[in-house]
Design an enzyme around this catalytic site. Structure first.
Site, PDB file in Angstrom:
ATOM      1  N   GLY A   1       2.731   0.662  -6.346  1.00  0.00           N
ATOM      2  CA  GLY A   1       2.544   2.031  -6.823  1.00  0.00           C
ATOM      3  C   GLY A   1       1.540   2.072  -7.953  1.00  0.00           C
ATOM      4  O   GLY A   1       0.432   1.552  -7.867  1.00  0.00           O
ATOM      5  N   GLY A   2       1.956   2.701  -9.062  1.00  0.00           N
ATOM      6  CA  GLY A   2       1.069   2.888 -10.218  1.00  0.00           C
ATOM      7  C   GLY A   2       0.548   1.585 -10.773  1.00  0.00           C
ATOM      8  O   GLY A   2      -0.504   1.555 -11.432  1.00  0.00           O
TER       9      GLY A   2
ATOM     10  N   GLY B   1     -36.660  -2.875   2.989  1.00  0.00           N
ATOM     11  CA  GLY B   1     -35.929  -2.277   1.866  1.00  0.00           C
ATOM     12  C   GLY B   1     -35.271  -3.334   1.010  1.00  0.00           C
ATOM     13  O   GLY B   1     -35.123  -3.166  -0.209  1.00  0.00           O
ATOM     14  N   ALA B   2     -34.901  -4.441   1.637  1.00  0.00           N
ATOM     15  CA  ALA B   2     -34.219  -5.486   0.887  1.00  0.00           C
ATOM     16  C   ALA B   2     -35.148  -6.101  -0.165  1.00  0.00           C
ATOM     17  O   ALA B   2     -34.700  -6.532  -1.223  1.00  0.00           O
ATOM     18  CB  ALA B   2     -33.691  -6.543   1.836  1.00  0.00           C
TER      19      ALA B   2
HETATM   20  C1  HXC Z   1      13.306   1.089 -11.405  1.00  0.00           C
HETATM   21  C2  HXC Z   1      13.169  -0.867 -10.214  1.00  0.00           C
HETATM   22  C3  HXC Z   1      11.932  -0.476  -9.657  1.00  0.00           C
HETATM   23  C4  HXC Z   1      11.391   0.797 -10.055  1.00  0.00           C
HETATM   24  C5  HXC Z   1      12.446  -2.421  -8.871  1.00  0.00           C
HETATM   25  N1  HXC Z   1      13.452  -2.061  -9.691  1.00  0.00           N
HETATM   26  N2  HXC Z   1      11.507  -1.457  -8.833  1.00  0.00           N
HETATM   27  N3  HXC Z   1      13.855  -0.094 -11.076  1.00  0.00           N
HETATM   28  N4  HXC Z   1      12.118   1.518 -10.921  1.00  0.00           N
HETATM   29  N5  HXC Z   1      10.222   1.220  -9.600  1.00  0.00           N
HETATM   30  C6  HXC Z   1      14.654  -2.846 -10.006  1.00  0.00           C
HETATM   31  C7  HXC Z   1      15.598  -2.948  -8.825  1.00  0.00           C
HETATM   32  O1  HXC Z   1      16.440  -1.819  -8.754  1.00  0.00           O
HETATM   33  C8  HXC Z   1      16.372  -4.212  -9.181  1.00  0.00           C
HETATM   34  O2  HXC Z   1      17.320  -3.896 -10.153  1.00  0.00           O
HETATM   35  C9  HXC Z   1      15.331  -5.074  -9.864  1.00  0.00           C
HETATM   36  O3  HXC Z   1      14.272  -4.180 -10.281  1.00  0.00           O
HETATM   37  C10 HXC Z   1      14.709  -6.099  -8.927  1.00  0.00           C
HETATM   38  O4  HXC Z   1      14.277  -5.439  -7.746  1.00  0.00           O
HETATM   39  P1  HXC Z   1      14.609  -5.981  -6.282  1.00  0.00           P
HETATM   40  O5  HXC Z   1      14.325  -4.893  -5.340  1.00  0.00           O
HETATM   41  O6  HXC Z   1      15.970  -6.584  -6.264  1.00  0.00           O
HETATM   42  O7  HXC Z   1      13.544  -7.162  -6.142  1.00  0.00           O
HETATM   43  P2  HXC Z   1      12.726  -7.615  -4.876  1.00  0.00           P
HETATM   44  O8  HXC Z   1      13.657  -7.762  -3.705  1.00  0.00           O
HETATM   45  O9  HXC Z   1      11.968  -8.826  -5.296  1.00  0.00           O
HETATM   46  O10 HXC Z   1      11.714  -6.436  -4.533  1.00  0.00           O
HETATM   47  C11 HXC Z   1      10.719  -6.085  -5.429  1.00  0.00           C
HETATM   48  C12 HXC Z   1      10.001  -4.755  -5.005  1.00  0.00           C
HETATM   49  C13 HXC Z   1      11.095  -3.664  -4.838  1.00  0.00           C
HETATM   50  C14 HXC Z   1       9.258  -4.987  -3.694  1.00  0.00           C
HETATM   51  C15 HXC Z   1       9.000  -4.425  -6.086  1.00  0.00           C
HETATM   52  O11 HXC Z   1      11.940  -3.676  -5.987  1.00  0.00           O
HETATM   53  C16 HXC Z   1      10.502  -2.311  -4.643  1.00  0.00           C
HETATM   54  O12 HXC Z   1      10.061  -1.979  -3.533  1.00  0.00           O
HETATM   55  N6  HXC Z   1      10.455  -1.508  -5.719  1.00  0.00           N
HETATM   56  C17 HXC Z   1       9.892  -0.183  -5.653  1.00  0.00           C
HETATM   57  C18 HXC Z   1       8.414  -0.253  -5.495  1.00  0.00           C
HETATM   58  C19 HXC Z   1       7.723   1.089  -5.467  1.00  0.00           C
HETATM   59  O13 HXC Z   1       7.733   1.793  -4.450  1.00  0.00           O
HETATM   60  N7  HXC Z   1       7.166   1.502  -6.600  1.00  0.00           N
HETATM   61  C20 HXC Z   1       6.431   2.688  -6.667  1.00  0.00           C
HETATM   62  C21 HXC Z   1       7.034   3.570  -7.710  1.00  0.00           C
HETATM   63  S1  HXC Z   1       6.059   5.053  -7.697  1.00  0.00           S
HETATM   64  P3  HXC Z   1      18.726  -4.661 -10.292  1.00  0.00           P
HETATM   65  O14 HXC Z   1      19.488  -3.893 -11.319  1.00  0.00           O
HETATM   66  O15 HXC Z   1      19.352  -4.622  -8.935  1.00  0.00           O
HETATM   67  O16 HXC Z   1      18.378  -6.058 -10.710  1.00  0.00           O
HETATM   68  C22 HXC Z   1       4.741   4.741  -8.674  1.00  0.00           C
HETATM   69  C23 HXC Z   1       3.783   5.903  -8.768  1.00  0.00           C
HETATM   70  C24 HXC Z   1       2.919   5.828  -9.958  1.00  0.00           C
HETATM   71  O17 HXC Z   1       4.576   3.727  -9.216  1.00  0.00           O
HETATM   72  C25 HXC Z   1       1.597   6.479  -9.614  1.00  0.00           C
HETATM   73  C26 HXC Z   1       0.593   6.395 -10.733  1.00  0.00           C
HETATM   74  C27 HXC Z   1      -0.804   6.585 -10.170  1.00  0.00           C
END
Ligand code: HXC
Length: 519
Positions: free
Chosen positions: A173-174, A409-410
């Protein structure tokens, strides 16, 4: 520490708590994935015992938004601070995946912004070690605002201090956009990945199955998308790679890149091999990296984006101890033609070198732009113009050596004299003309060839004549478009002297808010 009194009790308690929050279970989970912890990474990146952490005890707001409380942890999932890398000051942040997946909330973002501002104020490189699930979902818009603030500071620092992003786990994401604004992106094979939307979203929206690695692994970003510049097999080597890269870069845009003393054996041994490097057959390829390694100081070439758009080779090297940036056509890949990807790759590198006072060396062997429907429809006109624009806009010393082909051109694009090249040299093997002999003859003698009894023999004869009379370096030399035709064996010395002559080059483009590079 042998201290007494209640003030010190609290001081010591906090330190103890900070240490215990790095719990064995979370650390084990990181290690089992082949990853290091945030603090282990900083230990490798910085010189021994030189890293100083700040803001270690700030914590996130615990307000429950309805989607669960934010887990409170000292530092809020990111370590920020400063230290020495090879004896030179640098600033860094390192995201801690063991705290809420390294996700970025308001406090976490504020810490990163603080260190970004410090790095810019102090004129020292800023390095981000990224291991993050992106915007912290529980904190909602405050997380998004945090990202926007980081991007803003990335842009303000662009061209002022070198900015490096090291992807050490997920960058989701971000988390991807700050790296994409920074100057260099490092990744580690198998353990790092970058994507705007992950495999789950891809499945939901497009019903396509894709793995993390196939969507945004280091292989994809170093070979296909061009997002990652450097890839290493493990985290330690990745971090050592960052240390190495920094040895070529100035601390900021007001300084020159660091010089190195040459040991004596490195100045000797000017290779006569250069005379034999270009094959007699103009259509036979050779490896331009051999030319680079023979001309520059031994083992000094640091290639950037090695696996992406390999028809152009870019990287830093040293010449007599001084850093230069090299852009070279690679005859081994697509015959060295310029296409969309190689043009954008070259252009961005030129812009970096120009911003940070790195003189440019262009090694040219290019038959032209890559023809084809795919290239035209995808905008080779727009993208090819980037390289042209970047050269013409840059004010650092720029020297071109035409090794072989310089057609159409190159010729213009690759830092030709009229594009502002300071010195333009050519080897005797250079072929400089509007187009190659076969193409030119086919156009100029179409009717004669059609009427000929033996068009093949006639074409061959005319092509030889064209090569002798037009496609050589001497016509351009006699018109002043080339400063000198040089002996390949003397290239290194010629370049050292030419850069010496350009050492005090000072020029400014016309005053304006900014140019409008075709993006
Ligand atoms: C809050 C988060 C989180 C998030 C992970 N965690 N991502 N908490 N916000 N974005 C937490 C999980 O709940 C978990 O907590 C711990 O971190 C570890 O994550 P896991 O999923 O257990 O780890 P893993 O299996 O290794 O997977 C990692 C991951 C997955 C692939 C990154 O966590 C995931 O898909 N996260 C979301 C990714 C995403 O879509 N982000 C985009 C957000 S939107 P616990 O308590 O269980 O340990 C964004 C928009 C911004 O960013 C735009 C700006 C331009």
């Amino acid at each position: 520490m042998d201290v007494k009194g209640k003030n010190f009790t609290r001081f010591l308690d906090r330190q103890k708590l900070y240490k215990t929050q790095r719990d064995a279970k979370a650390i084990g989970k990181q290690h089992s994935k082949g990853k290091l912890t945030a603090w282990e990474r900083l230990d490798i990146l910085f010189d021994e015992d030189s890293f100083e952490e700040i803001d270690a005890y700030v914590t996130a707001d615990r307000t429950d938004t309805g989607f669960g409380k934010v887990k409170q942890a000292y530092g809020d999932g990111v370590i920020i601070g400063h230290g020495m890398i090879r004896g030179r000051l640098a600033f860094a942040y390192s995201q801690d995946f063991t705290v809420m997946g390294g996700s970025l909330g308001s406090v976490h973002a504020t810490k990163i912004m603080k260190i970004q501002e410090m790095a810019q104020k102090m004129g020292a490189p800023m390095i981000g070690l990224i291991d993050s699930g992106g915007a912290r979902i529980q904190e909602g818009v405050a997380s998004l605002a945090g990202y926007a603030g980081i991007f803003y500071r990335n842009v303000q620092s662009s061209g002022v201090i070198p900015q490096i992003s090291v992807i050490m786990g997920p960058a989701a994401g971000g988390a991807v956009y700050s790296p994409s604004i920074t100057d260099f992106v490092f990744m580690t094979n198998q353990t790092s990945y970058m994507f705007v939307t992950g495999p789950n979203v891809v499945k939901e929206v497009l019903n396509e199955d894709v793995s993390l690695n196939d969507l945004g692994g280091a292989g994809i970003h170093s070979k296909k998308s061009g997002v990652a510049h450097m890839v290493f097999e493990d985290e330690e080597n990745t971090l050592m790679g960052v240390r190495h890269l920094l040895s070529y870069l100035p601390a900021n845009n007001m300084e020159n890149p660091p010089e190195m003393e040459l040991s004596e054996d490195e100045t000797k041994d000017i290779e006569e091999k250069l005379r034999d490097i270009v094959p007699d057959d103009a259509n036979k390829p050779y490896d331009v990296k051999d030319v680079i390694n023979l001309i520059t100081d031994k083992r000094s070439f640091y290639e950037i984006s090695e696996n992406y758009a390999q028809n152009v080779v870019i990287g830093f090297a040293r010449l007599d101890g001084k850093v230069i940036g090299i852009i070279a056509n690679q005859p081994k890949v697509l015959a060295g033609t310029l296409d969309i990807n190689s043009s954008t790759k070259g252009a961005r590198f030129i812009r970096f070198c120009d911003a940070f006072n790195v003189p440019l060396l262009i090694l040219e062997d290019v038959p032209g732009f890559l023809p084809g429907i795919d290239q035209e429809h995808n905008g080779i006109i727009r993208h090819g113009a980037k390289m042209l624009y970047a050269f013409a806009d840059s004010t650092v010393p720029r020297i071109t050596v035409i090794l072989r082909k310089s057609y159409g051109g190159a010729y213009c694009v690759m830092n030709s004299k009229n594009l502002g090249g300071d010195f333009n040299f050519a080897w005797p093997t250079a072929e400089i003309a509007v187009m190659g002999p076969e193409g030119a003859v086919a156009i100029l003698y179409r009717k004669e060839l059609e009427a000929s009894d033996d068009p093949v023999a006639m074409k061959k004869e005319l092509a030889t004549k064209y090569r002798k009379e037009i496609a050589n370096p001497y016509v351009a030399d006699e018109r002043g478009f080339i400063d000198e035709v040089i002996d390949p064996a003397g290239t290194r010395l010629k370049l050292i002297r030419a850069y010496e002559a350009l050492e005090n080059k000072f020029m400014n483009n016309p005053a304006r808010k900014h140019g409008n590079i075709p993006l």
